[in-house]
Design an enzyme around this catalytic site. Structure first.
Site: not given
Ligand code: DOR
Length: 446
Positions: A64, A96, A181, A234, A305
């Site tokens: 991210h 995101n 996710h 994850h 992540d």
């Protein structure tokens, strides 16, 4: 007439997912042009890598980088810098952001911002919402897109597709493998009050193992119903491993270095809210279960992540503190230390960070050391003993959950398409990051 290479790496040990051998590597025009004894060959430049191991460029398929919208946490430039300092040659970035990457313009904007501003190569996920399902086929085929990401449980940002019927619509609409996710939003909502003010150790109580298991079970059923491939991001519970093992025909699996390295309760005692992430770091039995899944071959990739938040944000009282921790710069040393401690082989590390990403996402010409492939190399010293410290971190957030950790194994060089980008902790040269190409969406030239 013999070829003159741009660069020769002399005397290193080349490691692919299936073994290792001593050989020189010659690069030409950004590609690997020869592997073997190049002692008689000419090159514009020669690098002595005796005693070092040369891995295919490490690919981090989950980061991210916060641009646009939250550049106070990270941006494409600092995130790319962090990647190459840590030996990572390519990153796939999550949708995101603010605004989220939910339409073709937003994705094209990210590609434009990243090109020659990021040090490493890159691709971006398109984000699914209940509103944009019709345009997902266009989004997933755009240049620089690695596929669609679906949040079935809410995390940082606004993206969420929680209902079966909507997840099914997404799956039926798209063609490529989508990434998920997987935490059950309905259960998270029901249990919200179990997150106790000031008690970050209740994070895995609220977002419990059952929430992850239930969601992955639903997701697998939906993937089968739609006849589509999925990538489950994850994984954090021991229970999901045997479940996923029953569905390897449709599901690929990611674990993070932090779920393999940290465990509750110690991580919350030592790091407080700095250990808070979604899905949570859980107890030792879950960490052991993930290692078993990794050893059994059920896990396909390691992604970090990388989710930077500032110290001030993380220091807020739980549950106001945001979830996520940085990781792109520390993945290689942390995982090489696991190699040193005998938890996985160097070849399996390569499988999880190069060949695995290549197989899962259908990446063109990256993921192995082979003639004709991009000259993306992660050059490591398995004998180097170093300490990971906050002041080594170039990510804007300026901290790492591994501060003070002593490791054996360190990235010495990052080479991207034949350019040395990082060498011995120094950044070299200009940012030359380019979008990754995928076999399913190769550009056609007329
Ligand atoms: O802990 C997390 N942080 N998990 C996610 O899924 C999102 C990420 C973020 O963007 O901060």
């Amino acid at each position: 007439m013999s070829i003159t290479y741009d660069l020769i790496f002399r005397g290193g040990t080349i490691v692919n997912q299936d073994g290792r051998h001593r050989a020189d590597i010659g690069t030409k025009d950004g590609r690997i042009a020869a592997i073997g004894d190049l002692s008689q060959a000419d090159a514009a430049d020669t690098i002595d890598v005796k005693g070092l191991h040369i891995l295919p460029g490490v690919i981090d398929t989950q980061v991210h980088l916060r641009e646009p919208g939250n550049e106070h946490k990270e941006d494409l430039e600092t995130g790319g810098h962090a990647a190459v300092m840590g030996g990572v040659t390519t990153v796939f970035e999550m949708p995101n952001t603010k605004p989220p990457t939910t339409d073709p313009d937003a994705l094209a904007d990210k590609v434009k911002r990243a090109r020659h501003r990021m040090q490493c190569d890159f691709a971006f996920y398109g984000g699914a919402t209940t509103e944009n399902i019709d345009i997902l086929p266009e989004l997933e085929r755009q240049p620089g897109c690695c596929g669609i990401k679906v949040f079935m449980g809410s995390s940082t940002g606004t993206l969420l597709v929680e209902k079966d019927e909507d997840v099914l619509r997404v799956l039926k609409t798209i063609k490529r493998r989508a990434a998920f996710h997987s935490e059950d939003e309905f259960r998270l909502r029901e249990r919200r009050e179990l997150a106790l003010l000031g008690h970050v150790d209740t994070h895995p109580v609220w977002r419990d193992a059952e929430a992850a298991y239930m969601c992955t079970q639903r997701l697998l059923r939906l993937a089968r119903e739609a006849g589509k491939r999925i990538h489950v991001l994850h994984i954090s519970t021991a229970g999901e491993i045997p479940l996923l093992a029953l569905h390897k025909d449709v599901a690929t699996v990611e674990v993070t270095p932090q779920h393999l390295t940290l465990a509750a309760p110690e991580c919350y005692e030592a790091l407080g809210t700095f250990a808070q992430m979604n899905p949570p770091i859980r107890g030792h039995e879950h960490r052991d279960g993930l290692w078993n899944g990794l050893r059994a071959g059920i896990v396909d990739v390691i992604g970090t992540d990388h989710a930077p938040h500032t110290r001030e944000e993380k220091e807020q009282t739980y549950p106001k503190s945001p979830s996520g921790m940085p990781g792109v710069q520390t993945m290689v040393p942390v995982m090489l230390n696991h190699v040193h401690e005998g938890r996985l082989t160097l070849e399996r590390f390569v499988d999880l960070t190069s060949a695995g990403p290549q197989r899962v996402f259908g990446i063109s010409c990256k993921g192995r050391i082979a003639v004709g492939y991009d000259a993306d190399l992660t050059i490591v010293d398995l004998g180097a003993e170093r300490e990971i410290t906050d002041d080594w971190i170039v990510s804007k957030c300026g901290w790492t959950p591994y501060n003070g950790m002593k490791v054996k194994g360190w990235p010495i060089g990052t080479v991207i398409r034949g350019h040395r980008v990082m060498w011995e902790d120094e950044l070299l040269g200009d940012a030359r990051g380019e979008p990754v190409q995928f076999m399913e969406t190769l550009p056609h030239h007329v």
